[in-house]
Scaffold this active site. Structure first.
Site, mmCIF file in Angstrom:
data_model
loop_
_atom_site.group_PDB
_atom_site.id
_atom_site.type_symbol
_atom_site.label_atom_id
_atom_site.label_comp_id
_atom_site.label_asym_id
_atom_site.label_seq_id
_atom_site.Cartn_x
_atom_site.Cartn_y
_atom_site.Cartn_z
ATOM 1 N N ASP A 188 99.289 18.748 -17.254
ATOM 2 C CA ASP A 188 98.341 19.185 -18.275
ATOM 3 C C ASP A 188 97.982 18.024 -19.197
ATOM 4 O O ASP A 188 96.812 17.773 -19.496
ATOM 5 C CB ASP A 188 98.964 20.334 -19.065
ATOM 6 C CG ASP A 188 97.965 21.080 -19.925
ATOM 7 O OD1 ASP A 188 96.754 21.030 -19.635
ATOM 8 O OD2 ASP A 188 98.391 21.727 -20.896
ATOM 9 N N HIS B 244 90.465 23.845 -13.226
ATOM 10 C CA HIS B 244 91.611 24.755 -13.326
ATOM 11 C C HIS B 244 91.148 26.192 -13.469
ATOM 12 O O HIS B 244 91.636 27.097 -12.787
ATOM 13 C CB HIS B 244 92.499 24.390 -14.517
ATOM 14 C CG HIS B 244 93.413 25.509 -14.935
ATOM 15 N ND1 HIS B 244 93.006 26.509 -15.810
ATOM 16 C CD2 HIS B 244 94.680 25.819 -14.586
ATOM 17 C CE1 HIS B 244 93.993 27.380 -15.965
ATOM 18 N NE2 HIS B 244 95.026 26.977 -15.236
ATOM 19 N N HIS C 198 89.927 20.780 -16.786
ATOM 20 C CA HIS C 198 90.277 22.155 -17.163
ATOM 21 C C HIS C 198 89.263 23.171 -16.631
ATOM 22 O O HIS C 198 89.621 24.322 -16.364
ATOM 23 C CB HIS C 198 90.440 22.272 -18.678
ATOM 24 C CG HIS C 198 91.809 21.909 -19.148
ATOM 25 N ND1 HIS C 198 92.195 20.601 -19.338
ATOM 26 C CD2 HIS C 198 92.896 22.675 -19.429
ATOM 27 C CE1 HIS C 198 93.467 20.581 -19.736
ATOM 28 N NE2 HIS C 198 93.914 21.825 -19.789
ATOM 29 N N HIS D 87 99.950 26.323 -14.843
ATOM 30 C CA HIS D 87 98.718 25.797 -15.446
ATOM 31 C C HIS D 87 98.584 24.293 -15.212
ATOM 32 O O HIS D 87 97.559 23.811 -14.721
ATOM 33 C CB HIS D 87 98.729 26.108 -16.947
ATOM 34 C CG HIS D 87 97.621 25.463 -17.715
ATOM 35 N ND1 HIS D 87 96.370 26.026 -17.838
ATOM 36 C CD2 HIS D 87 97.577 24.305 -18.431
ATOM 37 C CE1 HIS D 87 95.602 25.237 -18.569
ATOM 38 N NE2 HIS D 87 96.313 24.195 -18.943
#
Length: 369
Positions: A172, A258, A255, A272
């Site tokens: 992340d 994602h 992101h 995540h």
């Protein structure tokens, strides 16, 4: 004249053993808390928590997190808090637990204290909650007017958690610099509402440099459940540098990819940060990054066990069809693909997803020879 903005938690506290003094930090905030905690964490901290709070005359109710940061869960926890006349919320656990605590605090107008037990996301230091549907599909970002009042991390608790969680946090955090750099190039506004400041960009770059210098060493330490200087620096990078860096530096393709991947059922069992790591590789392909940069990132992810191919996040069939779906979702109006330089379209993202997957597969083939 350009306007920049930076935001962060009011207080950030980190160190091995600081959890034993948690009441010292809570008592100036309120004297009655709703404590939202991950069920698997509760047995590990319950006795210490209750003893510490009782010794400081802090009242509380404990609510076990239901497993998904969704509107249903937010409403459930808020109702319990209001019924029990709580005055503040303490979230203890992983990213979804903390995001739920933030959302409850926002709607109930409570002070918010967050105590992450893993360093797997930068959620504690962000003034937003990522909301999902009840089934775990990305729904929306809930933007909050303020960051948490206090973020408190006991690094020994983090070191006792599975090392996969620390690696996911680095996945992340890995996106922080590349997304901030993209937003700076495009002139996109950040989560803080204005342009990225020089301070935010410096924090994002420092986050990246810390990962490269300390990440592999920190993984070895956590695999042996010990806290070393490298662990302290990576926990800070995963949590504070990444949190403030992304929020005040901006989000972009990594992101958004994602979020698109969450629409595929087979990816739900992956963390995540693991999906973000593949998003970083996709963003670099989209940007036509240099060979040196691509190799640096793929090598780092490989060494930490982070995904660099679709098969490593469970996607093994109907890849073309599924990646078209991911590409379309990642370019939706409420996502952050629009912060990339240029007019990125779903067809561009689709091509980058396919190429990123093949790049990762080729790297794995070289390593497995």
């Amino acid at each position: 004249m350009s306007v920049v903005a930076i935001q962060s938690p009011s207080k950030y506290i980190q160190g091995a053993g600081v959890y034993d003094d948690i009441a010292k930090y809570l008592s100036p905030v309120a004297n009655k808390f709703v404590i939202l905690v991950d069920p698997f964490v509760l047995p590990l901290i319950k006795d210490r928590l209750e003893h510490n709070l009782s010794s400081h005359n802090i009242s509380y109710i404990i609510v076990k997190f239901g497993g998904e940061c969704c509107q249903t869960e937010v409403k459930r926890v808020m109702q319990l808090a209001i019924e029990n006349h709580c005055l503040a919320i303490l979230g203890i656990g992983g990213g979804k637990t903390l995001d739920t605590a933030k959302a409850v605090g926002f709607y109930a107008k409570y002070p918010i204290v967050l105590s992450p037990t893993v360093a797997s996301t930068d959620a504690p230091c962000a003034a937003l909650s990522v909301l999902y549907t009840d089934d775990g599909i990305f729904d929306s970002y809930l933007f909050l007017p303020n960051n948490a009042d206090i973020v408190l991390i006991d690094t020994q608790i983090v070191a006792n958690a599975p090392s996969r969680l620390l690696a996911a946090g680095m996945g992340d955090a890995l996106a922080t610099w590349f997304e901030a750099r993209a937003c700076h190039r495009s002139g996109a506004k950040t989560m803080a509402g204005e342009l990225a400041s020089a301070t935010a960009l410096s924090l994002a770059k420092f986050c990246f440099d810390t990962l490269m210098a300390e990440g592999r060493k920190a993984m070895i330490a956590v695999q042996n459940k010990v806290v070393t200087p490298a662990v302290e620096r990576i926990v800070e990078a995963n949590t504070y540098l990444s949190g403030v860096g992304f929020e005040s530096g901006g989000l972009a393709a990594a992101h958004a990819v994602h979020n698109g991947l969450t629409t595929l059922d087979e990816t739900h069992k992956y963390l995540h940060g693991e999906k973000v790591a593949f998003g970083v590789l996709t963003q670099l392909i989209l940007e036509n990054a240099s060979n040196e940069e691509l190799e640096q990132i793929v090598s780092f992810c490989y060494d930490l066990g982070l995904p660099i191919s679709l098969s490593q996040i469970g996607v093994t069939t109907d890849i073309e069809k599924k990646m078209q779906k991911v590409a379309n979702e990642s370019c939706s109006d409420n996502d952050t693909m629009k912060n990339m330089p240029g007019n990125i379209q779903p067809k561009d993202v689709y091509a980058a997803l396919i190429a990123a997957n093949q790049y990762g597969e080729n790297y794995l083939s070289r390593k497995n020879k």
